[in-house]
Design a protein around this motif. Structure first.
Motif, PDB file in Angstrom:
ATOM      1  N   VAL A  75      33.959  32.177  48.694  1.00  0.00           N
ATOM      2  CA  VAL A  75      34.141  31.884  47.286  1.00  0.00           C
ATOM      3  C   VAL A  75      32.627  31.672  46.470  1.00  0.00           C
ATOM      4  N   PRO A 149      37.495  37.141  44.008  1.00  0.00           N
ATOM      5  CA  PRO A 149      37.877  35.944  44.427  1.00  0.00           C
ATOM      6  C   PRO A 149      37.103  34.621  43.341  1.00  0.00           C
ATOM      7  N   VAL A 150      37.969  33.828  43.348  1.00  0.00           N
ATOM      8  CA  VAL A 150      37.381  32.301  42.428  1.00  0.00           C
ATOM      9  C   VAL A 150      38.011  31.786  43.207  1.00  0.00           C
ATOM     10  N   LEU A 176      44.492  36.593  39.416  1.00  0.00           N
ATOM     11  CA  LEU A 176      43.255  36.261  39.786  1.00  0.00           C
ATOM     12  C   LEU A 176      43.489  36.562  40.976  1.00  0.00           C
ATOM     13  N   SER A 180      41.367  34.569  46.393  1.00  0.00           N
ATOM     14  CA  SER A 180      41.308  33.414  45.378  1.00  0.00           C
ATOM     15  C   SER A 180      41.901  32.278  45.800  1.00  0.00           C
TER      16      SER A 180
END
Length: 260
Positions: A75, A149-150, A176, A180
Motif C-alpha cells: 500500500v 489499493p488504499v 475501493l 485495500s
C-alpha cells in the motif's frame, strides 16, 4: 513543528471554552495544541481512569504498526478518516513517501492539519464528514489513485459514529479496489463497564458523544473483508512490537481487514 500562537491554527469562530475531542486526544498524547477546557476535561477523565494516557499512546502505537504493515503489503496511499490533529507518530510521519488524504469534520483539526502540512505535496487535508462515504471518496479521488489499493485508517473514530457504523465502513469498502486495507480501533465497555460509562458521560460535553461497542459489534464492522491475524483483539495484542507493553488493561479493540 511548533505553531506558536493558537491563532495560526485555530479558526476564530471556534468555541475554545467547549472541550473538543481532537484537542483532548492531543492532550492525552502530550501535545501542545489544546485549550484549558480540553485539559480540564481530560484531567477529570484521568482522575477517574489513570491509565487513559497510556491507552491513547497504545492506540497511536497501533496506528504506526498498522501503517507499516500496509506498506509492507504494497500500500502506497492512505485515507485517514477522523484524522484529528496531526501530532507525532501519525501516518504522515510513519509513511513519509506515501500519498495521504487526511479527513476530519472538525474545523480546528482541519485548520491545524493544513497549517502543519502546507508544504507537503503528498498530503491533502480536507474537512468532511466520514459518515458520507461518497462525498469523501469524491474528494479523495482528486489526490489518490482510486484504481490502486488504499489503506483506510479508522483509528479511534468509529466510536464517535452513532447508529450503524457498519454501513459507513461498507461505503468505503465498496468504493475501493481489491487489495485495500482497513485498520480500526474502537472503544469498548467490555472490560470496564463502570469506567466506560463515566467516560461516555464526559464526552457528552463535546460535539462528538461516544458510542462504545462490544467485540462482536466491532467484528461486524469487517463484513466483506478478510480479517488479518490475530483478528479483533486488544490494541496491544495486534502484532505487537517487541517493546510493546501488553500489561495495560485496555478499553479498546484493534483489527485490520483486507478487501479480497
Amino acid at each position: 513543528m511548533d505553531l506558536g500562537d493558537s491563532s495560526s491554527w485555530s479558526p476564530a469562530e471556534v468555541d475554545r471554552d467547549k472541550p473538543n475531542a481532537a484537542r483532548v486526544y492531543d492532550y492525552y498524547l502530550g501535545g501542545g495544541h489544546n485549550f484549558a477546557a480540553d485539559r480540564a476535561m481530560a484531567d477529570e477523565a484521568i482522575a477517574d481512569w489513570p491509565e487513559l494516557p497510556a491507552i491513547m499512546r497504545s492506540n497511536r502505537a497501533f496506528l504506526r504498526r498498522a501503517v507499516r504493515f500496509m506498506v509492507r503489503c504494497g500500500v502506497r496511499q492512505f485515507l485517514d478518516l477522523g484524522a484529528g490533529l496531526p501530532t507525532a507518530g501519525g501516518v504522515v510521519e510513519t509513511a513519509p513517501s506515501a500519498r495521504v488524504v487526511s479527513v476530519d469534520i472538525d474545523p480546528v483539526a482541519a485548520a491545524h492539519g493544513r497549517a502543519l502540512l502546507a508544504t507537503n505535496p503528498l498530503v491533502s487535508v480536507v474537512q468532511a464528514d466520514l459518515r458520507d462515504p461518497p462525498a469523501v471518496i469524491a474528494l479523495a479521488g482528486a489526490h489518490l489513485d482510486l484504481a490502486a489499493p488504499v489503506g483506510v485508517l479508522l483509528v479511534a473514530v468509529l466510536h464517535f459514529v452513532e447508529g450503524d457504523a457498519s454501513a459507513v465502513v461498507a461505503g468505503y469498502r465498496d468504493a475501493l479496489p481489491s487489495g485495500s486495507m482497513f485498520a480500526v480501533t474502537h472503544a469498548t465497555a467490555d472490560a470496564q463497564p463502570a469506567r466506560a460509562a463515566t467516560h461516555r458521560q464526559l464526552y457528552r460535553r463535546t460535539a462528538l458523544p461516544m458510542t462504545m461497542r462490544t467485540r462482536a459489534e466491532v467484528t461486524a464492522l469487517f463484513a466483506g473483508l478478510e480479517l488479518v491475524p490475530p483478528g479483533v483483539v486488544e490494541m496491544t495484542h495486534w502484532q505487537p512490537d517487541p517493546d510493546t507493553d501488553q500489561s495495560i488493561e485496555l478499553a479498546g479493540y484493534a483489527a485490520m481487514g483486507l478487501k479480497p
